[in-house]
Write a protein that holds these residues in place. Structure first.
Motif, mmCIF file in Angstrom:
data_model
loop_
_atom_site.group_PDB
_atom_site.id
_atom_site.type_symbol
_atom_site.label_atom_id
_atom_site.label_comp_id
_atom_site.label_asym_id
_atom_site.label_seq_id
_atom_site.Cartn_x
_atom_site.Cartn_y
_atom_site.Cartn_z
ATOM 1 N N ILE A 57 0.861 -1.197 0.000
ATOM 2 C CA ILE A 57 0.000 0.000 0.000
ATOM 3 C C ILE A 57 0.899 1.250 0.000
ATOM 4 C CG2 ILE A 57 -1.798 1.253 1.251
ATOM 5 C CD1 ILE A 57 -2.638 -1.415 2.509
ATOM 6 N N ASP A 58 0.731 2.102 -1.032
ATOM 7 C CA ASP A 58 1.566 3.298 -1.154
ATOM 8 C C ASP A 58 0.963 4.496 -0.419
ATOM 9 O OD1 ASP A 58 3.317 1.845 -2.700
ATOM 10 O OD2 ASP A 58 2.255 2.340 -4.571
ATOM 11 N N ASP A 59 -0.325 4.536 -0.337
ATOM 12 C CA ASP A 59 -0.992 5.700 0.256
ATOM 13 C C ASP A 59 -0.954 5.596 1.775
ATOM 14 O OD1 ASP A 59 -2.533 7.804 0.982
ATOM 15 O OD2 ASP A 59 -4.270 7.248 -0.257
ATOM 16 N N PRO A 60 -0.349 6.611 2.473
ATOM 17 C CA PRO A 60 -0.288 6.579 3.951
ATOM 18 C C PRO A 60 -1.659 6.518 4.597
ATOM 19 C CG PRO A 60 1.225 8.209 3.074
ATOM 20 C CD PRO A 60 0.407 7.754 1.915
ATOM 21 N N GLU A 61 -2.678 7.163 4.008
ATOM 22 C CA GLU A 61 -4.020 7.127 4.591
ATOM 23 C C GLU A 61 -4.612 5.730 4.536
ATOM 24 O OE1 GLU A 61 -5.718 9.374 6.187
ATOM 25 O OE2 GLU A 61 -4.020 10.764 6.045
ATOM 26 N N LYS A 62 -4.357 5.095 3.419
ATOM 27 C CA LYS A 62 -4.852 3.725 3.294
ATOM 28 C C LYS A 62 -4.145 2.788 4.267
ATOM 29 C CE LYS A 62 -6.301 4.033 -1.542
ATOM 30 N NZ LYS A 62 -6.105 3.487 -2.904
ATOM 31 N N VAL A 63 -2.850 3.076 4.484
ATOM 32 C CA VAL A 63 -2.114 2.261 5.468
ATOM 33 C C VAL A 63 -2.723 2.443 6.841
ATOM 34 C CG1 VAL A 63 0.099 1.976 6.634
ATOM 35 C CG2 VAL A 63 0.041 2.276 4.143
ATOM 36 N N LYS A 64 -3.026 3.703 7.188
ATOM 37 C CA LYS A 64 -3.618 3.982 8.493
ATOM 38 C C LYS A 64 -4.983 3.286 8.651
ATOM 39 C CE LYS A 64 -4.788 7.837 11.541
ATOM 40 N NZ LYS A 64 -4.851 9.307 11.680
ATOM 41 N N THR A 65 -5.757 3.348 7.575
ATOM 42 C CA THR A 65 -7.071 2.682 7.610
ATOM 43 C C THR A 65 -6.911 1.170 7.785
ATOM 44 O OG1 THR A 65 -7.983 4.399 6.162
ATOM 45 C CG2 THR A 65 -9.218 2.325 6.347
ATOM 46 N N SER A 66 -5.936 0.631 7.102
ATOM 47 C CA SER A 66 -5.703 -0.822 7.221
ATOM 48 C C SER A 66 -5.289 -1.200 8.634
ATOM 49 C CB SER A 66 -4.612 -1.239 6.220
ATOM 50 O OG SER A 66 -5.021 -0.975 4.906
#
Length: 445
Positions: A57-66
């Motif tokens: 996952i490249d997007d930091p927001e998506k990482v946080k959501t995950s």
């Protein structure tokens, strides 16, 4: 404790409770051990897969959501470096290993208190690492709760069922106890009805068999007492009557000797009855003297014939002997009683000018002695009972011949002690033959 020991039903229920409680304790112990030995390999694999997914996952927001999604399932994921404060609570050697350049695979840093911490090295170019904290407490609590509920359910339902079934198990024993008490009070006619093919059925059938045998023994005892009383009462009545007549002077002087002879004969009859009863009692006991002796059987039979000569000579009975020389090993005194009883019976029931034949037959395994007379014979219906105590084929005739029905009982008892057999053949009006078979194991060997 005394109540528990007295009630079989309660003991069954308590035993069941004990088994369930022990099973519960063992289940908890095994559960605790399973928690301590959480499968390490599976946790490491999960941590590596999670790290792989995050790297994709490249997007930091998506990482946080995950990461938030993983947290819902008890997975707390943190990116750390060597200066991170969260590492202070972990062992130093494990932390150094996590940031070591040679470490390529994930490993467990800590595994305690239902929580495992897995480290995944070199997650990015800055050489940061990933800490994945896996919390198993909710899973273990659910397992514990399910286990406890299941075991309590088994305990309650099982207890109710075992209480019901224990009544069914104990019921035959209670019936058996009640029947035994009735029998102890003197009621030997009690019987237990059952349709069970199991061990309880066998026990009840054994009880019924015992009751039947006891009833037979009681009947034999009653007959024995009645017969002894009768056999003793008859001569005692004669003795009492004649002695009273002699005392009162009713009997003329010239007839007194005849009546004294009758009194003397009656005392002899009582003496014979007493001797036979004592001999039977001795043979029935386990302490009767038993002395094996080797001797000539033919000579013993000749001596028995000679001793009985006054009886058979008085009736002009012809004696025929066919006696082969033969040695046997038995109790000599007891076998003298056998031959005396059989020969005296033959003489007693053989009429004047009759014939008595005594013979010996030999084989490698046995010796057979046959005593045949030409008397009146025994009816076929009486043959099975002639060895019973006090049994007499013809009561009136036996009384006139001064018998008491014990002679053949003594014979069969002595022969059984020596593991010998006796056979009877008889025809009314033709005579009777007794055949005694004596085993010879020494010759057979």
């Amino acid at each position: 404790m005394k109540i528990v020991r007295k009630s079989l039903r309660l003991r069954i229920v308590v035993t069941f409770f004990g088994i369930v409680i022990v099973s519960l304790i063992l289940s908890f112990i095994l559960n605790i051990r399973s928690q301590e030995n959480t499968p390490n390999h599976s946790m490491v694999t999960i941590a590596e897969d999670i790290a792989t997914m995050i790297n994709l996952i490249d997007d930091p927001e998506k990482v946080k959501t995950s990461l938030n999604i993983f947290a819902r399932y008890g997975l707390n994921i943190t990116s750390v470096n060597e200066q991170s404060e969260v590492l202070a609570s972990l062992p130093d050697d494990k932390v150094h290993e996590l940031f070591d350049e040679n470490t390529r695979e994930a490993f467990i840093l800590s595994n305690k208190d239902e929580t495992a911490i897995v480290g995944v090295p070199r997650m990015n170019e800055e050489k940061d690492a990933l800490l994945i904290k896996i919390n198993f407490s909710s899973i273990f609590h659910n397992v514990k709760r399910t286990l406890v509920i299941s075991l309590l359910t088994v305990l309650i339902i099982g207890s109710l069922l075992i209480m019901f079934m224990s009544g069914y198990i104990v019921k035959p024993i209670k019936r058996l106890t009640a029947a035994a008490k009735k029998m102890a009070s003197g009621d030997l006619s009690v019987r237990l009805k059952h349709n069970n093919p199991d061990e309880f059925g066998e026990l009840m059938e054994s009880f019924n068999h015992m009751a039947r045998e006891l009833q037979k023994i009681d009947s034999v005892r009653d007959d024995f007492v009645s017969n002894v009383s009768h056999e003793m009462q008859s001569p005692l009545t004669s003795i009492r009557g004649f002695t009273r007549a002699l005392q009162d002077g009713v009997i003329p002087l010239e007839e007194q000797r005849e009546h004294l002879d009758i009194i003397y004969e009656e005392t002899l009859r009582l003496s014979r009855l007493s001797d036979n009863l004592l001999r039977l009692a001795s043979l029935d006991s386990e302490h009767h003297p038993f002395n094996l002796t080797t001797f000539q059987l033919d000579e013993q039979l000749r001596r028995a014939i000679v001793l009985a000569e006054p009886q058979w000579a008085h009736k002009n009975i012809k004696i025929e002997l066919d006696l082969l020389p033969c040695e046997i090993t038995v109790d000599k005194d007891l076998f003298e009683q056998v031959w005396q009883n059989l020969i005296n019976n033959a003489i007693k029931y053989t009429g004047p000018d009759g014939v008595i034949h005594v013979a010996i037959e030999m084989s490698p395994s046995s010796v057979k002695v046959s005593i045949r007379d030409s008397g009146q014979g025994i009816p076929e219906g009486d043959l099975p009972y002639i060895f019973d105590r006090f049994y007499m084929v013809d009561k009136a005739r036996s009384s006139s011949l001064r018998g008491n029905g014990l002679g053949l009982s003594i014979v069969i008892k002595i022969l059984k002690l020596h593991e010998c057999t006796i056979d009877v053949e008889s025809r009314v009006g033709e005579g009777t033959q007794f055949t005694v078979t004596i085993p010879r194991p020494s010759i057979a060997s």
